[in-house]
Design an enzyme around this catalytic site. Structure first.
Site, PDB file in Angstrom:
ATOM      1  N   SER A   1      22.887  43.017  66.768  1.00  0.00           N
ATOM      2  CA  SER A   1      23.594  43.744  65.660  1.00  0.00           C
ATOM      3  C   SER A   1      25.117  43.331  65.969  1.00  0.00           C
ATOM      4  CB  SER A   1      23.563  45.089  64.683  1.00  0.00           C
ATOM      5  OG  SER A   1      23.498  44.080  63.948  1.00  0.00           O
TER       6      SER A   1
ATOM      7  N   ASP B   1      14.639  39.129  58.917  1.00  0.00           N
ATOM      8  CA  ASP B   1      16.085  39.631  59.262  1.00  0.00           C
ATOM      9  C   ASP B   1      17.144  40.482  58.059  1.00  0.00           C
ATOM     10  OD1 ASP B   1      18.343  41.257  59.557  1.00  0.00           O
ATOM     11  OD2 ASP B   1      18.444  40.595  61.554  1.00  0.00           O
TER      12      ASP B   1
ATOM     13  N   HIS C   1      15.450  43.350  61.089  1.00  0.00           N
ATOM     14  CA  HIS C   1      16.273  43.048  62.289  1.00  0.00           C
ATOM     15  C   HIS C   1      16.215  44.393  63.428  1.00  0.00           C
ATOM     16  CE1 HIS C   1      20.658  42.736  62.601  1.00  0.00           C
ATOM     17  NE2 HIS C   1      20.746  44.530  62.353  1.00  0.00           N
TER      18      HIS C   1
END
Length: 273
Positions: A95, A224, A253
């Site tokens: 991320s 995601d 995610h």
């Protein structure tokens, strides 16, 4: 605890376990190096040296008032890598940490980075702009800022649901995983979390992606809900000189946690390739 003090006086906490080729793990917002526990245990058992730090303002690092931007994040990593004399490393980011990895590799990683991995990463650019019309409207990030600034305990509880895809039919919800996410988030500084939203949403990593010469693996879940695959992983791999993409139907995610066996196996294959 293992900490170094970087040039502006901020203390950065880190873990450094094992021997062998170093793997450096960069966590996502608003978490800490603890989010990599499953990967750290797996790879140290495979004979690697594993290193993971808490970003400034996160986890056990100093709750610095300033420096919550990608340039400073990458500079902090550079100081840590110099201090630990880390070379020939594989840098792995999830991320926001994916943005940190590619920015570090582009700005500071010459001669130190062997390979890189971007997992569910915010690259190349999340926010909608005239030149990035299919990005996410800034109003969405303003809502994240407001929730973080004004009701962080409950907002962080709620955020775990889409983060791990627990709102999907058939999802097996782990309260322990949700609690651990919340625990990590609440360890950090509310100001760092608030200011860091701009860093992960508005930083344009296009030139970083283009400039990195080492092999880069892009892993992204097709379901995601935090960093949508079509505007991130699918785009990022096209900008890389030596990029490889693996996308996963149905993965969320937070797939390094919920789908650790699959992610660890693909990471190991890439590292050993």
């Amino acid at each position: 605890m293992n900490k170094i003090t970087v040039s502006d006086g901020t203390e950065i906490f880190y873990k450094d376990w094992g021997t062998g080729q170093p793997l450096v793990f960069h966590h996502g917002w608003p978490l800490s190096s603890d989010d990599w526990d499953t990967q750290l245990m797996f790879f140290v058992s495979k004979g690697f040296r594993v290193i993971a730090h808490d970003r400034r303002g996160h986890g056990r690092s100093s709750h610095a008032a300033d420096g919550h931007n990608m340039d400073t994040y990458a500079a902090d990593v550079a100081e840590l890598m110099t201090f630990l004399d880390v070379k020939n490393a594989v840098h792995i980011g999830h991320s926001t940490g994916g943005g940190e990895v590619i920015h570090y590799a582009a700005k500071h990683g010459q001669g130190r980075v062997a390979k890189a991995v971007l997992i569910s990463a915010v690259t190349p650019l999340m926010v909608q702009t005239e030149s990035n019309p299919d990005g996410i409207p800034i109003a969405v990030f303003d809502e994240i800022r407001k929730g973080t600034a004004t009701q962080r305990p409950q907002y962080f509880q709620d955020f775990t649901i889409p983060f791990y895809g627990y709102n999907r039919e058939g999802a097996k919800v782990s309260q322990g995983i949700r609690d651990n996410w919340w625990r990590q988030g609440m360890m950090g500084s509310i100001k760092a979390h608030h200011d860091g939203i701009k860093a992960f949403s508005e930083t344009d990593f296009t030139e970083d992606l283009k400039s990195v010469d080492v092999p880069v693996l892009v892993l992204h879940g097709e379901d995601d809900q935090i960093v949508p695959f079509p505007i991130s992983g699918a785009k990022a791999v096209k900008l890389l000189k030596h990029g490889k993409l693996i996308s996963y139907p149905g993965f969320p995610h937070g797939m390094p946690t919920t789908e650790a066996d699959t992610i660890n196996a693909d990471l190991l294959a890439f590292i050993n390739s």
